[in-house]
Design a protein around this motif. Structure first.
Motif, PDB file in Angstrom:
ATOM      1  N   GLY A   1     -98.508   6.310  90.052  1.00 24.22           N
ATOM      2  CA  GLY A   1     -99.447   7.402  89.670  1.00 24.22           C
ATOM      3  C   GLY A   1     -99.700   7.236  88.146  1.00 24.22           C
ATOM      4  O   GLY A   1     -99.420   6.438  87.388  1.00 24.22           O
ATOM      5  N   GLY A   2    -100.404   8.394  87.696  1.00 22.36           N
ATOM      6  CA  GLY A   2    -100.927   8.665  86.199  1.00 22.36           C
ATOM      7  C   GLY A   2    -101.840   9.599  86.315  1.00 22.36           C
ATOM      8  O   GLY A   2    -101.901  10.509  86.805  1.00 22.36           O
ATOM      9  N   ARG A   3    -102.932   9.314  85.440  1.00 20.16           N
ATOM     10  CA  ARG A   3    -104.048  10.290  85.298  1.00 20.16           C
ATOM     11  C   ARG A   3    -104.798  10.303  86.709  1.00 20.16           C
ATOM     12  O   ARG A   3    -104.812   9.267  87.190  1.00 20.16           O
ATOM     13  N   PRO A   4    -105.031  11.402  87.400  1.00 19.08           N
ATOM     14  CA  PRO A   4    -105.715  11.248  88.582  1.00 19.08           C
ATOM     15  C   PRO A   4    -107.009  10.617  88.541  1.00 19.08           C
ATOM     16  O   PRO A   4    -107.774  10.347  87.927  1.00 19.08           O
ATOM     17  N   ARG A   5    -107.165   9.640  89.791  1.00 20.18           N
ATOM     18  CA  ARG A   5    -108.164   8.922  90.011  1.00 20.18           C
ATOM     19  C   ARG A   5    -108.864   9.030  91.253  1.00 20.18           C
ATOM     20  O   ARG A   5    -107.960   9.254  92.074  1.00 20.18           O
ATOM     21  N   TYR A   6    -110.042   9.169  91.567  1.00 19.78           N
ATOM     22  CA  TYR A   6    -110.502   9.344  92.674  1.00 19.78           C
ATOM     23  C   TYR A   6    -111.192   8.210  93.542  1.00 19.78           C
ATOM     24  O   TYR A   6    -112.149   8.414  94.694  1.00 19.78           O
ATOM     25  N   ASP A   7    -110.959   6.923  93.068  1.00 19.17           N
ATOM     26  CA  ASP A   7    -111.446   5.678  93.853  1.00 19.17           C
ATOM     27  C   ASP A   7    -110.308   4.914  94.568  1.00 19.17           C
ATOM     28  O   ASP A   7    -109.269   4.589  93.570  1.00 19.17           O
ATOM     29  N   ALA A   8    -110.356   4.803  95.753  1.00 18.68           N
ATOM     30  CA  ALA A   8    -109.059   4.020  96.248  1.00 18.68           C
ATOM     31  C   ALA A   8    -108.960   2.853  95.783  1.00 18.68           C
ATOM     32  O   ALA A   8    -107.789   2.190  95.922  1.00 18.68           O
ATOM     33  N   GLY A   9    -110.117   2.050  95.596  1.00 23.71           N
ATOM     34  CA  GLY A   9    -109.844   0.688  94.978  1.00 23.71           C
ATOM     35  C   GLY A   9    -108.833   0.801  93.826  1.00 23.71           C
ATOM     36  O   GLY A   9    -108.138  -0.333  93.774  1.00 23.71           O
ATOM     37  N   HIS A  10    -108.977   1.594  93.053  1.00 24.12           N
ATOM     38  CA  HIS A  10    -107.746   1.596  91.865  1.00 24.12           C
ATOM     39  C   HIS A  10    -106.364   1.304  92.561  1.00 24.12           C
ATOM     40  O   HIS A  10    -105.547   0.827  91.950  1.00 24.12           O
TER      41      HIS A  10
END
Length: 351
Positions: free
Chosen positions: A14-23
Motif C-alpha cells: 500500500g501507500g498513497r491511494p492509486r486507482y489503476d489496477a496495473g500499479h
C-alpha cells in the motif's frame, strides 16, 4: 549450514491511494519474482481509494504464485458477506488468498454507517474473533465434493453435503450455509496483527499467521513463545501457526538492502520469528531494492528459498489444508436448503 525451518517473507504494497489496477499488479509481480510468501494491502473505512479486497481480486488473474492478503474490516460489515468475499478471492486466485482482520473504532467511521456507535477496542476484537470463527464455519458448510455439476440431470449440488452453521454471537447470528463453494484452500489464510492485548487473544484462537511489532529480537522471541503457548492452551497445534515480525523498512541504496538482510538473518537465527512482514516507507522505491538486493543475499546464505514449493498460500507457509468440520455428517445429515431457496432467504446477518 541451512537452517532447519524455512524463512517466510511478506511485504505491504500500500501507500498513497492509486486507482489503476496495473500499479498493484506490477508490485505483486515484483514481490512474486522475489518468491515472497504473500503481499498485504492495508485498508480502512477512513482511507480513500478502492477496496483492498476488490483490488487484489483484480490483481489475482495477473499473478501466478504470490499470496494475496487484503485488510478486511469486520466492524460494521456482515460476516456472511465477508466470508463470501474472501472465499471468492481464494477461487479467483486459485488458492492464494488470505485476509487480515481489522476493526473500526472511531466515531467518524461509525457515522458512515449510522447503525451503531463506536465500541471499545476489546469488544471490537471479540467480535472480530467471532467473525473469523463463523467465516471458517461457512467455508466448511459446503463439503469438498458438494458440487455435482451434472448437466444431463440439471443437478448442481448434492444437498446432503451442505450444512447449516447455526452460529449466534454477541452482535450477529448466521444460519448459512454459504453461497460460495468451499474455497480451494479449505480455509483462506487468516492473518491477525496480534501486537495489542485484545487482538492477541483473537489471534491465538483464530489466526494462521500472527503479526507482531517488536524493537529487538529478544522481545520478538518472547512474543512468539507466548503466542505459541497460548495457542496450544486453546487446543491448537503451535506448529500450524506462523509468527511474523512487522518491520518498517526504508531503503535508499544497495547497501541498505544488504543491511536489512543481515538484520533479518540475525533475528531469525535467534528464533525471534518464523519470518518478517516488511512495511516499506516508499513501496515503489523500497520493494525493488528488497527483491533485487535483500532477497539474493538471503538466498545466497541459504535462508530463503529460490522457488515456490507449491501453488497455494498454505503451501508457501507450510500450513495444512484443514478438513471440513461438517463433512462427517454427509450423507444422511441434516439437509440444507436448495440453492434457489438459499438465495430467497436472509442467509446471515445482524439482528
Amino acid at each position: 549450514m541451512p537452517v532447519p525451518r524455512p524463512l517466510h517473507l511478506a511485504a505491504e504494497i500500500g501507500g498513497r491511494p492509486r486507482y489503476d489496477a496495473g500499479h498493484y499488479t506490477r508490485l505483486a509481480l515484483l514481490a512474486e519474482r522475489g518468491n515472497l510468501d504473500f503481499i498485504t494491502l492495508d485498508d480502512s473505512f477512513a482511507r480513500p481509494g478502492p477496496d483492498a479486497l476488490a483490488v487484489l481480486a483484480r490483481v489475482a488473474p495477473g499473478t501466478g504464485r504470490i499470496g494475496l492478503v487484503p485488510a478486511v474490516t469486520t466492524t460494521h460489515t456482515e460476516p456472511f458477506h465477508v466470508s463470501s468475499a474472501v472465499a471468492t478471492l481464494d477461487w479467483v486466485s486459485r488458492g492464494r488468498a488470505g485476509w487480515r482482520t481489522a476493526v473500526s473504532d472511531t466515531a467518524a467511521e461509525a457515522a458512515l454507517f449510522g447503525r451503531r456507535d463506536a465500541a471499545p477496542h476489546d469488544e471490537l476484537w471479540h467480535e472480530a474473533g467471532e467473525v473469523a470463527d463463523v467465516a471458517a464455519r461457512l467455508w466448511d458448510s459446503w463439503d469438498d465434493d458438494a458440487e455435482i455439476r451434472d448437466v444431463a440431470t440439471g443437478r448442481f449440488i448434492d444437498r446432503d453435503r451442505l450444512h447449516y452453521t447455526d452460529f449466534t454471537g454477541r452482535t450477529f447470528s448466521v444460519r448459512g450455509p454459504a453461497i460460495v463453494p468451499r474455497p480451494p484452500q479449505g480455509h483462506p489464510v487468516t492473518v491477525v496483527d496480534g501486537t495489542g492485548a485484545a487482538a492477541r487473544e483473537t489471534a491465538v484462537r483464530h489466526a494462521d499467521v500472527v503479526l507482531v511489532r517488536a524493537e529487538d529480537p529478544v522481545t520478538a522471541r518472547t512474543c512468539r513463545e507466548e503466542i505459541r503457548n497460548r495457542a496450544a492452551a486453546h487446543g491448537r497445534s503451535p506448529d500450524q501457526l506462523r509468527v511474523l515480525v512487522s518491520l518498517p523498512v526504508e531503503l535508499h541504496t544497495g547497501a541498505d538492502a544488504v543491511g536489512l538482510a543481515r538484520l533479518i538473518a540475525d533475528w531469525y537465527e535467534q528464533d525471534a520469528a518464523d519470518g518478517f512482514h516488511l512495511i516499506p516507507a516508499d513501496v515503489e522505491r523500497d520493494l525493488p531494492l528488497l527483491v533485487d538486493g535483500t532477497v539474493p543475499v538471503l538466498q545466497h546464505h541459504c535462508l530463503l528459498r529460490r522457488f515456490y514449493p507449491g501453488a497455494t498460500l498454505r503451501e508457501h507457509l507450510g500450513l495444512a489444508r484443514p478438513a471440513g468440520r461438517y463433512a462427517a455428517r454427509s450423507p444422511g445429515g441434516r439437509h440444507a436448503p436448495s440453492a434457489a431457496g438459499r438465495y430467497a432467504q436472509n442467509p446471515g446477518g445482524r439482528p
